[in-house]
Design an enzyme around this catalytic site. Structure first.
Site, PDB file in Angstrom:
ATOM      1  N   GLY A  13       4.710   7.228   3.250  1.00 15.79           N
ATOM      2  CA  GLY A  13       5.572   6.349   2.483  1.00 15.79           C
ATOM      3  C   GLY A  13       4.920   5.010   2.219  1.00 15.79           C
ATOM      4  N   ASP A  41      -4.759   8.977  16.541  1.00 17.20           N
ATOM      5  CA  ASP A  41      -5.081   8.747  15.127  1.00 17.20           C
ATOM      6  C   ASP A  41      -5.748   7.390  14.935  1.00 17.20           C
ATOM      7  OD1 ASP A  41      -5.263   9.596  12.522  1.00 17.20           O
ATOM      8  OD2 ASP A  41      -3.299   8.838  11.942  1.00 17.20           O
ATOM      9  N   GLY A  62       0.833  -1.199   0.000  1.00 16.76           N
ATOM     10  CA  GLY A  62       0.000   0.000   0.000  1.00 16.76           C
ATOM     11  C   GLY A  62       0.860   1.238   0.000  1.00 16.76           C
ATOM     12  N   GLN A  63       0.211   2.362  -0.229  1.00 19.00           N
ATOM     13  CA  GLN A  63       0.905   3.645  -0.306  1.00 19.00           C
ATOM     14  C   GLN A  63       0.188   4.655   0.571  1.00 19.00           C
ATOM     15  OE1 GLN A  63       3.736   4.498  -2.349  1.00 19.00           O
ATOM     16  NE2 GLN A  63       3.666   6.319  -1.076  1.00 19.00           N
ATOM     17  N   GLY A  64       0.922   5.225   1.515  1.00 22.42           N
ATOM     18  CA  GLY A  64       0.352   6.244   2.385  1.00 22.42           C
ATOM     19  C   GLY A  64       1.103   7.538   2.252  1.00 22.42           C
ATOM     20  N   GLY A  65       0.621   8.565   2.942  1.00 21.80           N
ATOM     21  CA  GLY A  65       1.271   9.857   2.866  1.00 21.80           C
ATOM     22  C   GLY A  65       2.673   9.848   3.463  1.00 21.80           C
ATOM     23  N   LYS A 117       7.588  -0.648   6.545  1.00 20.37           N
ATOM     24  CA  LYS A 117       7.114   0.714   6.300  1.00 20.37           C
ATOM     25  C   LYS A 117       8.330   1.580   5.996  1.00 20.37           C
ATOM     26  CE  LYS A 117       4.600   4.450   8.697  1.00 20.37           C
ATOM     27  NZ  LYS A 117       3.957   4.809   9.968  1.00 20.37           N
ATOM     28  N   VAL A 130       4.415   0.774   1.987  1.00 24.25           N
ATOM     29  CA  VAL A 130       4.594  -0.390   2.849  1.00 24.25           C
ATOM     30  C   VAL A 130       4.780  -1.611   1.953  1.00 24.25           C
ATOM     31  CG1 VAL A 130       3.605  -1.820   4.670  1.00 24.25           C
ATOM     32  CG2 VAL A 130       3.169   0.635   4.650  1.00 24.25           C
TER      33      VAL A 130
END
Length: 680
Positions: A377, A490, A372-375, A393, A379
């Site tokens: 970076g 969060d 996956g791609q998050g803000g 990560k 994973v």
């Protein structure tokens, strides 16, 4: 220390230089889709470049307009070690962030490789002339003899090399050029990207020769660097291996009037001239041997001395780092070292991984291993040599999560042990690389199931109830039973990971706050998190406490029950979020309508009402009215506990303006809450 500086300066001539051109087509912003696409390219293109060892060339395109990124990399044709090529391209991506920060396009050139990326499509094979500038590097020394005759001869020899490069299958060649008018041999390298046709490569190299004639006029050496082709010539052997092409000086190659002799024709005795050139070349070769011998004798002791000095300096910094553990003014490097030393003292269950181990485990961060791609970076899935599967990560260097959040997450979660918290196996810190290594959880995150219509059937009411209770137990541990009082800040569906048995694991502690046992609440001017899960007092005033997490849990509970997102819920009547809609149904006695259709027949009416009641109790507007997680766990586990009647929730009368700002009209002064980007 002065001696160390002197030694470094002595060794600088042996370090490869770099040149870059930063584009003019605009900038991207931090945490943007364009940055995410560029980051994905940085993790895949270096490996792709070496997948074809015969060409060491790769192109790639990631994303959709307007955030599409085009990229091209090429390593020098005489490269013999694919790992050198891969490292060079990877370093180019990192350097681009420093040399051309947030530029949507850039070209970077090194001795070993080049990299180009842009938001414009420059990858068409016949696009030999690009709108980004050529780079010219000129030797400061000029030829002192030969005049126009020398220029003409050199250009002819370079032209012969260009033709040979264009005709080769790899569009690459090296050559040794015999030029009679200078007392040495000229060495040359020419290369096109291997996807060019013979004609396109020829046309590109003709542009190079045009720049050579204009910019390198009379220079003893130089380079012309472009995206699709490049050239270099020097008076010394600068490339690997022997020349592929030898072009000796011969009679009749130039007009008679070009020779610096009084005759009207070339000198008749060609063999003596060739012999003279050979002697001169041998003399130059012997001279270079002497230089290399001196370097071979002097460099080792200098290197040893430099390493010794660096070791002394490193040990001194290490001691200073330990002595100033809480010094907030310390620079990033000692702080990173300090973190590593503290982690080394922890139990053997926590591992400090080598970067090479992570590269091998994730197949060099291959696209196939991307989870996956998050803000913050991407994973990646990985597998250690013993067969253990891991999730890595990889924090982006320009992501919103800097070293402070990284250190916070590592030190915090390394101390926590609970079945409903994700297990951190270790980390890796190397240069700008910051990696967190977690246990691999095969069922992804909770949002993957509850918000997707075609997947809700895989998560029945029994699963959902177990997930709700597991999340509650995890939060209770953070708030009360761990050695520290921790506010997560969060909590949301995408931060609840699921193991093979669908047991929930709370993850992502980068924004967590540690409280002492005497603290009740804290405040911050930097409100971070995810809109829809933030409590009203935190979103509007920056005040957070354990009741902030309770509010987030209540939102999450309503989402699990309904299968609908709170944020962006714009479907029912005058209520523009899930909280307002749930409150309307609760007051009207029609709360059954809130339930996800896939579980309506599985859950009994009394259980449904009890769980909705608990959720609404958690999301009450006033923090004082909300229960603690101890109360919540008691309400979930015992039907005999009398549930309080909830007051209205926060944001229950939320509306959306045309500018997409969020207002809470229930107070005298409207409060505007800016939606923070989802940083995961």
């Amino acid at each position: 220390m002065d001696m160390a500086i002197i030694l470094i300066l002595l060794l600088l001539p042996f370090v490869g230089a770099e040149w870059q051109v930063c584009g003019s087509s605009g900038n991207y912003t931090s945490n943007s889709t364009y940055q995410a696409n560029l980051l994905l390219l940085s993790s895949t293109l270096p490996n792709k470049a070496v997948s074809n060892t015969s060409s060491l060339f790769a192109t790639a395109t990631v994303g959709d307009a307007p955030d599409i990124v085009y990229a091209l990399s090429l390593c020098r044709g005489d490269t013999t070690d694919a790992s050198d090529c891969e490292s060079c391209v990877a370093a180019a991506f990192e350097d681009a962030q420093q040399s051309c920060p947030y530029n949507k396009e850039a070209s970077l050139y090194y001795d070993a490789c080049m990299l180009r990326f842009s938001n414009h499509n420059f990858l068409l094979a016949n696009s030999t002339e690009d709108h980004m500038s050529w780079i010219t590097i000129r030797n400061n020394l000029n030829f002192t003899t030969g005049g126009d005759s020398l220029k003409h001869l050199l250009l002819m020899r370079l032209n012969s090399t260009a033709q040979a490069a264009a005709k080769s299958s790899r569009r690459f060649t090296t050559s040794r050029l015999g030029v009679n008018l200078v007392p040495t041999t000229v060495y040359c390298l020419m290369q096109c990207t291997p996807d060019l046709t013979l004609d396109d490569c020829t046309a590109c190299l003709q542009l190079v020769l045009k720049h050579t004639l204009k910019s390198l006029d009379g220079a003893q050496g130089g380079r012309i660097l472009g995206t699709r082709c490049s050239m270099r010539y020097e008076l010394y052997h600068f490339y690997e291996g022997v020349p592929m092409l030898a072009i000796p000086a011969v009679n009749g190659t130039t007009p008679p009037t070009r020779y610096p002799h009084s005759q009207s024709h070339p000198p008749a005795a060609a063999p003596p001239r060739l012999a003279q050139a050979t002697v001169q070349e041998q003399q130059g070769h012997n001279s270079r041997k002497r230089v290399l011998l001196i370097i071979a004798v002097v460099a080792p002791p200098l290197s040893i001395l430099l390493c010794f000095i660096c070791s002394v300096v490193w040990m001194r910094r290490r001691r200073q780092g330990k002595a100033n553990l809480n010094d907030q003014a310390a620079t990033n490097r000692p702080e990173k070292d300090e973190l590593v030393w503290r982690l080394e003292e922890k139990s053997s269950e926590f591992t400090l991984f080598d970067f090479s181990e992570i590269l091998h485990a994730t197949h060099n961060f291959s696209k196939e291993n991307l989870l996956g791609q998050g803000g913050f970076g991407p994973v990646y899935k990985g597998q250690l040599p013993d067969g253990m599967q891991i999730a890595v990560k990889r924090l982006a260097s320009h992501s919103g999560q800097g070293f402070t959040e990284f250190k916070n997450e590592v030190e915090l979660i390394a101390k926590l042990q609970h079945n409903n918290l994700v297990k951190l196996l270790g980390c890796c810190i190397q240069g700008e690389e910051k990696l967190l290594v977690y246990e691999y959880l095969p069922n992804k995150s909770l949002d993957f199931f509850i918000f997707e219509r075609n997947r809700t059937a895989f998560i029945d009411w029994n699963n959902r109830r177990a997930i709700i209770e597991g999340i509650a137990q995890g939060l209770l541990y953070l708030h009360k039973h761990s050695r520290l009082r921790i506010i997560h800040r969060d909590l949301k569906a995408s931060n609840i990971l699921l193991d093979k048995d669908m047991n929930p694991k709370i993850s992502d502690f980068g924004l967590a706050k540690i409280f002492s046992s005497n603290d009740i609440q804290g405040s911050t001017k930097r409100v971070v998190g995810t809109y829809g899960y933030m409590s009203p007092e935190y979103a509007s005033e920056g005040i957070y406490s354990i009741k902030s997490d309770v509010f987030s849990f209540g939102v999450l509970l309503l989402e699990i029950l309904s299968g609908k997102r709170n944020s962006g819920f714009y479907q029912y009547g005058d209520f523009l979020n899930l909280l307002g809609y749930s409150w309307q149904l609760w007051e009207g006695g029609t709360w059954v309508e809130l339930l996800d259709a896939s579980i309506v027949k599985e859950i009994c009416t009394s259980d449904a009402r009890r769980y909705i009641n608990i959720a609404l109790t958690c999301v009450q507007e006033s923090a004082d009215d909300r229960p603690t997680m101890s109360d919540v766990v008691a309400m979930l586990n015992s039907e005999s506990v009398i549930l309080p009647e909830p007051n209205h929730p926060g944001y229950f009368n939320l509306r959306v303006s045309k500018t997409h700002e969020f207002f809470v009209p229930c107070s005298n002064n409207d409060v505007t809450i800016t939606e923070e980007p989802d940083g995961r």
